[in-house]
Enzyme design. Sequence first.
Site, PDB file in Angstrom:
ATOM      1  N   CYS A  26       2.470  -9.338  13.078  1.00  0.00           N
ATOM      2  CA  CYS A  26       3.851  -9.600  12.672  1.00  0.00           C
ATOM      3  C   CYS A  26       4.811  -8.724  13.477  1.00  0.00           C
ATOM      4  O   CYS A  26       4.402  -7.774  14.138  1.00  0.00           O
ATOM      5  CB  CYS A  26       4.020  -9.369  11.179  1.00  0.00           C
ATOM      6  SG  CYS A  26       4.037  -7.627  10.749  1.00  0.00           S
ATOM      7  N   HIS A  55       0.837  -1.197   0.000  1.00  0.00           N
ATOM      8  CA  HIS A  55       0.000   0.000   0.000  1.00  0.00           C
ATOM      9  C   HIS A  55       0.874   1.250   0.000  1.00  0.00           C
ATOM     10  O   HIS A  55       0.906   2.003   0.965  1.00  0.00           O
ATOM     11  CB  HIS A  55      -0.945  -0.023   1.206  1.00  0.00           C
ATOM     12  CG  HIS A  55      -2.027  -1.035   1.018  1.00  0.00           C
ATOM     13  ND1 HIS A  55      -2.607  -1.724   2.045  1.00  0.00           N
ATOM     14  CD2 HIS A  55      -2.623  -1.482  -0.108  1.00  0.00           C
ATOM     15  CE1 HIS A  55      -3.531  -2.538   1.555  1.00  0.00           C
ATOM     16  NE2 HIS A  55      -3.548  -2.406   0.257  1.00  0.00           N
ATOM     17  N   CYS A  84       4.166 -12.749   2.156  1.00  0.00           N
ATOM     18  CA  CYS A  84       5.053 -12.591   3.313  1.00  0.00           C
ATOM     19  C   CYS A  84       4.963 -13.832   4.212  1.00  0.00           C
ATOM     20  O   CYS A  84       3.867 -14.324   4.507  1.00  0.00           O
ATOM     21  CB  CYS A  84       4.637 -11.354   4.103  1.00  0.00           C
ATOM     22  SG  CYS A  84       5.633 -11.115   5.566  1.00  0.00           S
ATOM     23  N   GLU A 144      -5.209  -8.964   2.548  1.00  0.00           N
ATOM     24  CA  GLU A 144      -4.642 -10.001   3.416  1.00  0.00           C
ATOM     25  C   GLU A 144      -5.740 -10.780   4.133  1.00  0.00           C
ATOM     26  O   GLU A 144      -5.696 -12.015   4.219  1.00  0.00           O
ATOM     27  CB  GLU A 144      -3.689  -9.365   4.440  1.00  0.00           C
ATOM     28  CG  GLU A 144      -3.029 -10.421   5.322  1.00  0.00           C
ATOM     29  CD  GLU A 144      -2.350  -9.847   6.547  1.00  0.00           C
ATOM     30  OE1 GLU A 144      -1.638  -8.827   6.447  1.00  0.00           O
ATOM     31  OE2 GLU A 144      -2.525 -10.456   7.624  1.00  0.00           O
ATOM     32  N   SER A 197      -3.128   1.969   3.818  1.00  0.00           N
ATOM     33  CA  SER A 197      -2.268   1.055   4.579  1.00  0.00           C
ATOM     34  C   SER A 197      -2.823   0.835   5.983  1.00  0.00           C
ATOM     35  O   SER A 197      -2.981   1.784   6.761  1.00  0.00           O
ATOM     36  CB  SER A 197      -0.857   1.645   4.648  1.00  0.00           C
ATOM     37  OG  SER A 197      -0.153   1.121   5.740  1.00  0.00           O
TER      38      SER A 197
HETATM   39  S1  SF4 Z   1       3.656  -5.686   7.606  1.00  0.00           S
HETATM   40 FE1  SF4 Z   1       4.296  -7.644   8.499  1.00  0.00          FE
HETATM   41  S2  SF4 Z   1       3.043  -9.189   7.484  1.00  0.00           S
HETATM   42 FE2  SF4 Z   1       2.896  -7.325   6.244  1.00  0.00          FE
HETATM   43  S3  SF4 Z   1       4.498  -7.565   4.737  1.00  0.00           S
HETATM   44 FE3  SF4 Z   1       5.418  -6.456   6.459  1.00  0.00          FE
HETATM   45  S4  SF4 Z   1       6.366  -8.065   7.749  1.00  0.00           S
HETATM   46 FE4  SF4 Z   1       4.939  -9.052   6.338  1.00  0.00          FE
END
Ligand code: SF4
Length: 379
Positions: free
Chosen positions: A257, A57, A122, A152, A286
């Site tokens: 994460c 994003h 990811c 997601e 985002s």
């Molecule tokens: S925010 Fe966290 S889950 Fe999303 S891409 Fe980055 S590390 Fe991966």
Amino acid sequence: MRKQDFSPTVLDFGPVRFILARHFGFCYGVENAIEISYRALEENTNKKVYLLSQMIHNQEVNSDLQARGIKFIMDTDGSQFIPWDSITKEDIVIIPAFGTTLEIERLLADKGVEVQKYNTTCPFVEKVWNRAEKLGKESNTIIIHGKPSHEETRATFSHSSINGPSVIVRDMDDAIQLGNYILGSKSRLEFFEAFQGKYSDGFNPDTDLKKIGVVNQTTMLAKETQAIADFFKQLMIKKYGEETIKGHFADTRDTLCYATNDNQDATYELLKNDADFAVVVGGYNSSNTSHIVELCESRFPTFFINSENEIRSKEEIHHFDYHKKEKKITYGYIPYKNSVTIVLTSGASCPDTVVDKVMMKLAGYFDNLKKLEKVIDMF
Ligand code: SF4
């Protein structure tokens, strides 16, 4: 040691001081996705290269990829830009960091498109899918705390639904609603209406809410995620009693994460400081950035901008109100005083160079600045 240090960095230019978050900007997943996308372009100069939807994003990164020839198949809300019929097995399709649904994976596989070659999903998103799978295999219904329209969450919902009954809750209000069906104070028909589009095929609220576990979109607000898990646990204790709770609620850790946790912890440290206002840089769609904005708003006047271009002058700033999902203009955002303090941070999908440009643009509005070399000399 440094990793656990969330205290901010202060850059003192004299008439203006910046309090910078210890952790901000690109996360592992985003860096990895960008690297793979550019590699896909380099390795396939004679082919059409598509991205399922936005890579991340961040408008700047997406625009750069588009300028180099990548085409987006879908918008972030799932609306189609390029019909599936025009994608062939000769084409390259990159899966973004958010991952994708099993339905889309299958559709591409049926066409003969080799999706695994440039799959940038990811690993922290895959971890959520694995947790959902484990919960499903242990006969739990999977409650997904996430934004229902976010790529997601849509991907997680799709993966989770093949492992067990699944339902999405957006926030505590949704959790309380779902609680009514768990306690039986509302009817199944009301459930189907209230959670339309947010439950898996064949979901039965009468039988599928007796044993539950919670997973999260990786970028939710940590304290909200914790509050929702605690809420469901207490609800199940109320219904089934403390002695048998293990058979009704899977007590697991959240699936946020590391970048979400580090960026939010670093933001809490920012809140311990006094400042005139905060600037948060990131894409307007985002999720992780919006939570950082939410935290900053609790303490400072906060301006959510996607690049230095939103700072029009010393007097005028254009920024995004993520509650109302609309752009706003504020005049006189820099107070007239001898020493101004600005909190500055960014989301996980924002390049550090953009934060740099924002800082230097703001600093440029002040006279008698200390030289940058002098300011950073102490580090
Ligand atoms: S925010 Fe966290 S889950 Fe999303 S891409 Fe980055 S590390 Fe991966």
